[in-house]
Design a protein around this motif. Structure first.
Motif, PDB file in Angstrom:
ATOM      1  N   THR A  33       1.292  -1.185   0.130  1.00  0.00           N
ATOM      2  CA  THR A  33      -0.007   0.092   0.316  1.00  0.00           C
ATOM      3  C   THR A  33       1.025   1.372  -0.058  1.00  0.00           C
ATOM      4  OG1 THR A  33       0.031   0.149   2.139  1.00  0.00           O
ATOM      5  CG2 THR A  33      -1.776  -0.805   1.016  1.00  0.00           C
ATOM      6  N   ALA A  34       2.395   1.122   0.510  1.00  0.00           N
ATOM      7  CA  ALA A  34       2.829   2.252   0.723  1.00  0.00           C
ATOM      8  C   ALA A  34       3.122   3.010  -0.458  1.00  0.00           C
ATOM      9  CB  ALA A  34       4.317   2.162   1.575  1.00  0.00           C
ATOM     10  N   ALA A  35       4.091   1.228  -1.734  1.00  0.00           N
ATOM     11  CA  ALA A  35       4.679   1.650  -3.108  1.00  0.00           C
ATOM     12  C   ALA A  35       2.797   2.443  -3.507  1.00  0.00           C
ATOM     13  CB  ALA A  35       4.824   0.279  -3.503  1.00  0.00           C
ATOM     14  N   ARG A  85       0.151   7.195  -6.644  1.00  0.00           N
ATOM     15  CA  ARG A  85      -1.434   7.465  -6.532  1.00  0.00           C
ATOM     16  C   ARG A  85      -1.522   8.547  -7.336  1.00  0.00           C
ATOM     17  NH1 ARG A  85      -5.888   4.584  -4.349  1.00  0.00           N
ATOM     18  NH2 ARG A  85      -4.550   3.701  -2.450  1.00  0.00           N
ATOM     19  N   PRO A  86      -0.473   9.569  -7.488  1.00  0.00           N
ATOM     20  CA  PRO A  86      -1.485  10.985  -7.658  1.00  0.00           C
ATOM     21  C   PRO A  86      -0.388  11.136  -9.224  1.00  0.00           C
ATOM     22  CG  PRO A  86      -0.280  11.233  -6.026  1.00  0.00           C
ATOM     23  CD  PRO A  86      -0.379  10.129  -6.443  1.00  0.00           C
ATOM     24  N   CYS A  87       0.082  10.026  -9.673  1.00  0.00           N
ATOM     25  CA  CYS A  87       0.072   9.741 -11.415  1.00  0.00           C
ATOM     26  C   CYS A  87      -0.807   8.823 -12.164  1.00  0.00           C
ATOM     27  CB  CYS A  87       1.050   8.958 -11.463  1.00  0.00           C
ATOM     28  SG  CYS A  87       3.200   9.232 -10.673  1.00  0.00           S
ATOM     29  N   GLY A  88      -1.924   7.852 -11.050  1.00  0.00           N
ATOM     30  CA  GLY A  88      -3.280   7.454 -12.161  1.00  0.00           C
ATOM     31  C   GLY A  88      -3.928   8.658 -12.079  1.00  0.00           C
ATOM     32  N   ALA A 123       2.116  -7.126  -4.164  1.00  0.00           N
ATOM     33  CA  ALA A 123       3.156  -7.853  -5.541  1.00  0.00           C
ATOM     34  C   ALA A 123       2.771  -7.335  -6.404  1.00  0.00           C
ATOM     35  CB  ALA A 123       3.148  -9.056  -6.144  1.00  0.00           C
ATOM     36  N   SER A 124       1.285  -6.995  -6.618  1.00  0.00           N
ATOM     37  CA  SER A 124       0.083  -6.333  -7.663  1.00  0.00           C
ATOM     38  C   SER A 124       0.082  -4.481  -7.955  1.00  0.00           C
ATOM     39  CB  SER A 124      -0.897  -6.796  -7.433  1.00  0.00           C
ATOM     40  OG  SER A 124      -2.033  -6.637  -6.508  1.00  0.00           O
ATOM     41  N   PHE A 125       0.574  -4.645  -6.256  1.00  0.00           N
ATOM     42  CA  PHE A 125       0.629  -2.825  -5.997  1.00  0.00           C
ATOM     43  C   PHE A 125       1.633  -2.091  -6.925  1.00  0.00           C
ATOM     44  CE2 PHE A 125      -2.626  -2.777  -2.267  1.00  0.00           C
ATOM     45  CZ  PHE A 125      -4.047  -3.039  -3.380  1.00  0.00           C
ATOM     46  N   VAL A 126       2.619  -3.121  -6.192  1.00  0.00           N
ATOM     47  CA  VAL A 126       4.473  -2.802  -6.684  1.00  0.00           C
ATOM     48  C   VAL A 126       4.104  -2.517  -8.077  1.00  0.00           C
ATOM     49  CG1 VAL A 126       6.236  -3.349  -6.564  1.00  0.00           C
ATOM     50  CG2 VAL A 126       5.135  -3.655  -4.125  1.00  0.00           C
ATOM     51  N   VAL A 127       3.753  -3.642  -8.674  1.00  0.00           N
ATOM     52  CA  VAL A 127       3.019  -3.268  -9.865  1.00  0.00           C
ATOM     53  C   VAL A 127       2.816  -2.006 -10.765  1.00  0.00           C
ATOM     54  CG1 VAL A 127       3.181  -5.326 -12.381  1.00  0.00           C
ATOM     55  CG2 VAL A 127       4.310  -5.756 -10.534  1.00  0.00           C
ATOM     56  N   ALA A 128       1.578  -2.070 -10.364  1.00  0.00           N
ATOM     57  CA  ALA A 128       0.287  -1.008 -10.376  1.00  0.00           C
ATOM     58  C   ALA A 128       1.763   0.273 -10.801  1.00  0.00           C
ATOM     59  CB  ALA A 128      -0.535  -1.010 -10.059  1.00  0.00           C
ATOM     60  N   ALA A 129       2.227   0.383  -9.465  1.00  0.00           N
ATOM     61  CA  ALA A 129       2.785   1.899  -9.144  1.00  0.00           C
ATOM     62  C   ALA A 129       4.122   2.080  -9.804  1.00  0.00           C
ATOM     63  CB  ALA A 129       3.239   1.605  -7.547  1.00  0.00           C
ATOM     64  N   THR A 130       4.432   1.219 -10.062  1.00  0.00           N
ATOM     65  CA  THR A 130       5.632   0.911 -11.548  1.00  0.00           C
ATOM     66  C   THR A 130       4.924   1.134 -12.628  1.00  0.00           C
ATOM     67  OG1 THR A 130       7.081  -0.704 -10.007  1.00  0.00           O
ATOM     68  CG2 THR A 130       7.697  -0.490 -12.700  1.00  0.00           C
ATOM     69  N   MET A 131       4.408   0.878 -12.936  1.00  0.00           N
ATOM     70  CA  MET A 131       3.807   1.007 -14.363  1.00  0.00           C
ATOM     71  C   MET A 131       2.793   2.509 -14.380  1.00  0.00           C
ATOM     72  SD  MET A 131       1.777  -2.585 -15.296  1.00  0.00           S
ATOM     73  CE  MET A 131       0.952  -2.281 -17.067  1.00  0.00           C
ATOM     74  N   MET A 132       2.463   2.816 -13.586  1.00  0.00           N
ATOM     75  CA  MET A 132       2.074   4.577 -13.434  1.00  0.00           C
ATOM     76  C   MET A 132       3.051   5.329 -13.378  1.00  0.00           C
ATOM     77  SD  MET A 132      -1.847   4.394 -10.634  1.00  0.00           S
ATOM     78  CE  MET A 132      -1.251   2.976  -9.948  1.00  0.00           C
ATOM     79  N   ARG A 133       3.114   5.140 -12.487  1.00  0.00           N
ATOM     80  CA  ARG A 133       4.547   6.511 -12.394  1.00  0.00           C
ATOM     81  C   ARG A 133       5.451   6.327 -14.532  1.00  0.00           C
ATOM     82  NH1 ARG A 133       9.483   7.215 -13.075  1.00  0.00           N
ATOM     83  NH2 ARG A 133      10.953   8.622 -12.129  1.00  0.00           N
ATOM     84  N   LYS A 175       4.587   9.597 -17.108  1.00  0.00           N
ATOM     85  CA  LYS A 175       6.399  10.677 -17.099  1.00  0.00           C
ATOM     86  C   LYS A 175       6.357  10.589 -18.649  1.00  0.00           C
ATOM     87  CE  LYS A 175      10.337  12.780 -16.531  1.00  0.00           C
ATOM     88  NZ  LYS A 175      10.363  13.496 -15.770  1.00  0.00           N
ATOM     89  N   ALA A 176       6.211   9.341 -19.658  1.00  0.00           N
ATOM     90  CA  ALA A 176       6.199   9.471 -21.109  1.00  0.00           C
ATOM     91  C   ALA A 176       4.725  10.458 -21.379  1.00  0.00           C
ATOM     92  CB  ALA A 176       5.708   7.622 -21.384  1.00  0.00           C
ATOM     93  N   SER A 177       3.531  10.028 -20.921  1.00  0.00           N
ATOM     94  CA  SER A 177       2.712  10.551 -21.994  1.00  0.00           C
ATOM     95  C   SER A 177       2.183  11.837 -21.434  1.00  0.00           C
ATOM     96  CB  SER A 177       1.552   9.902 -21.230  1.00  0.00           C
ATOM     97  OG  SER A 177       1.348   8.745 -21.545  1.00  0.00           O
ATOM     98  N   THR A 178       3.071  12.443 -20.242  1.00  0.00           N
ATOM     99  CA  THR A 178       2.341  13.843 -20.123  1.00  0.00           C
ATOM    100  C   THR A 178       3.709  15.102 -19.254  1.00  0.00           C
ATOM    101  OG1 THR A 178       2.289  14.135 -17.612  1.00  0.00           O
ATOM    102  CG2 THR A 178       0.217  13.427 -18.767  1.00  0.00           C
ATOM    103  N   GLY A 179       4.853  13.956 -19.650  1.00  0.00           N
ATOM    104  CA  GLY A 179       6.129  14.538 -18.948  1.00  0.00           C
ATOM    105  C   GLY A 179       6.077  15.437 -17.543  1.00  0.00           C
ATOM    106  N   LEU A 180       4.873  14.257 -16.889  1.00  0.00           N
ATOM    107  CA  LEU A 180       4.981  15.565 -15.163  1.00  0.00           C
ATOM    108  C   LEU A 180       4.975  13.600 -14.033  1.00  0.00           C
ATOM    109  CD1 LEU A 180       1.598  17.077 -15.291  1.00  0.00           C
ATOM    110  CD2 LEU A 180       4.162  18.053 -15.312  1.00  0.00           C
ATOM    111  N   ASP A 181       5.871  13.939 -13.453  1.00  0.00           N
ATOM    112  CA  ASP A 181       5.284  12.765 -12.271  1.00  0.00           C
ATOM    113  C   ASP A 181       5.126  13.765 -10.591  1.00  0.00           C
ATOM    114  OD1 ASP A 181       6.799  10.633 -10.487  1.00  0.00           O
ATOM    115  OD2 ASP A 181       9.402  10.884 -11.334  1.00  0.00           O
ATOM    116  N   ALA A 182       4.534  12.507 -10.388  1.00  0.00           N
ATOM    117  CA  ALA A 182       4.438  13.157  -8.982  1.00  0.00           C
ATOM    118  C   ALA A 182       5.102  12.089  -7.546  1.00  0.00           C
ATOM    119  CB  ALA A 182       2.241  12.936  -8.677  1.00  0.00           C
ATOM    120  N   THR A 183       5.787  11.144  -7.840  1.00  0.00           N
ATOM    121  CA  THR A 183       5.781  10.813  -6.980  1.00  0.00           C
ATOM    122  C   THR A 183       7.526  11.165  -6.226  1.00  0.00           C
ATOM    123  OG1 THR A 183       7.885   9.470  -8.442  1.00  0.00           O
ATOM    124  CG2 THR A 183       5.699   8.822  -8.649  1.00  0.00           C
ATOM    125  N   ILE A 184       7.964  10.801  -5.713  1.00  0.00           N
ATOM    126  CA  ILE A 184       9.081  10.848  -4.571  1.00  0.00           C
ATOM    127  C   ILE A 184      10.027  10.874  -5.419  1.00  0.00           C
ATOM    128  CG2 ILE A 184       8.011  10.471  -2.320  1.00  0.00           C
ATOM    129  CD1 ILE A 184       9.479   7.730  -2.532  1.00  0.00           C
TER     130      ILE A 184
END
Length: 438
Positions: A354-356, A361-364, A409-419, A423-432
């Protein structure tokens, strides 16, 4: 702490957007306390098996209410900010008609299948109460988002959630004090009453807000881009439904593969892990309120500063939250039910996942609010598929620990893919991660 780091933190805390975020965090703290109180009282007032049934029905209703909302939660946020900036009264009026009509139609369709299913397993009265809770919660979910962006988080999520859970909390507390037997049907009746009260309050507040911004809106002709809005809503509906499946499916699968009693224990563990992530999620509440406005205004410099603030505060809450769960998670489980304390290791594993997800989450929200709903949909679909396969593969062999490993594990995968997608679509990164470049 070095002077430069101290000066940086002081500068961040003095920003207007961060001061505004403090109010959002306060609202989220109240929500966390109320939700924890509801879970604790329900676990103690209901019989063990009945609490297991409550966890299954609550999860099923929570999943389907997102479907019944028809993707209107983020749709109203995006559309409201877009049309207010353009001062387009006709489309704002059309937005209200469109969202009400679509949500009503979706609620009827979902209820038509949900009501007979619950009635078959739990009886007609319980089915009616749970279905009312689901439909009213779907409407409240949409109004929470609308008032969040048009007025404030306190007016939307704050008032909505307080209204929804307070009658149920008072009912459960009265049952414990008076030694009255708590019943599943009555609990969902009080949850439904609370949701209805929240909708009424939101309606009154939104009516005043619209009349203040657009005094002539009553005479304006409603304009609706139905085909475009339906396509946009469909993508958001699919994404939200998959996200709801990702959030609630594990409880349902455990109830099916193991037992309602173990499902109830897992439900408590998940709720506690979500409470840990709630502080970080409050940042997302604030971000969705302001990001859409800044994005459509085209203020890239202010948007970048805003995302820096979001990343710093998210980092602080992730660290503090993990420390709090590590030190107090066992006692929280024990307080709810002594038998649940054995699931402390599972709680810690789940919190890592859930931390990942909280970090990304803001990237989503960025993807959903900038027209990249399709990418977000594919990410959530992949995450849900991975999670369901892992749940059925691991639960029979490892029980609850298998479920939490699958979820984390599914949360970590989703977090990585969302970031990566944001980043690729908007050039914006809201993660740490963005902090490493500053």
């Amino acid at each position: 702490m070095s002077l430069s780091m101290r000066d940086r933190l002081v500068a961040i805390l003095q920003r207007p957007d961060i001061r505004g975020m403090a109010g959002v965090i306060g609202v989220k703290v109240v929500m966390v306390v109320l939700n924890f109180t509801l879970i604790a009282l329900a676990a103690r007032a209901l019989e063990t098996d009945e609490f297991g049934y409550y966890s299954i029905l609550f999860s099923a209703a929570g999943l389907l209410l997102i479907t019944a909302a028809a993707g209107q939660e983020l749709f109203v946020i995006r559309s409201w900010n877009e049309f207010v900036v353009r001062k387009d009264m006709g489309r704002i009026k059309g937005l209200f008609y469109f969202s009400v009509g679509l949500c009503t139609a979706a609620s009827i369709l979902v209820s038509a299948g949900f009501l007979p299913w619950v009635s078959w397993w739990y009886g007609w009265h319980t089915a009616l109460a749970v279905t009312c809770f689901m439909v009213l919660s779907a409407v409240l979910q949409v109004s929470n988002h609308l008032l969040r962006t048009s007025i404030s988080v306190a007016a939307g999520d704050g008032i909505g959630n307080v209204c929804q859970v307070t009658p149920a909390i008072l009912y459960l507390a009265w049952c414990l004090v008076s030694a009255h037997d708590a019943h599943l049907t009555e609990l969902f009746v009080f949850l439904s009453i609370g949701a209805f009260a929240g909708i009424v309050v939101h309606f009154v507040m939104m009516r005043r807000r619209v009349r203040k911004l657009f005094p002539a809106i009553a005479s304006a002709k409603a304009v609706s881009d139905r085909l475009e809005w339906l396509a946009r809503s469909a993508r958001m509906w699919a994404s939200n439904t998959l996200e709801a499946i990702n959030q609630y499916v594990d409880v349902l699968i455990i109830g099916y593969l193991m037992s309602p009693t173990i499902a109830g224990a897992y439900f408590v563990t998940v709720r506690l892990a979500n409470l840990f992530a709630a502080a970080a999620d409050s940042i997302n509440l604030f971000a969705t309120r302001h990001f859409s406005r800044l994005y459509y205004q085209g203020d890239r410099q202010e948007l970048a500063r805003f995302l820096d603030s979001v990343a710093w505060i998210t980092l602080a809450f992730i660290v503090l939250g993990l420390l709090a769960i590590a030190g107090g998670g066992y006692f929280a489980l024990y307080f709810i039910n002594e038998e649940y304390a054995v699931y402390y290791p599972e709680l810690m594993v789940l919190c890592c996942g859930t931390a990942a997800l909280a970090v990304a989450r803001p990237c989503g929200s960025i993807l959903m609010l900038t027209g990249y709903e399709g990418q977000y949909l594919r990410i959530i679909a992949a995450s849900v598929t991975l999670r369901v396969i892992a749940l059925f593969a691991l639960i029979p062999h490892f029980g609850v620990m298998g479920a939490v490993v699958s979820t984390a594990a599914s949360f970590v995968v989703a977090a990585t893919m969302m970031r990566r997608a944001a980043k690729a679509s908007t050039g914006l990164d809201a993660t740490i991660v963005r902090l490493m470049a500053t």
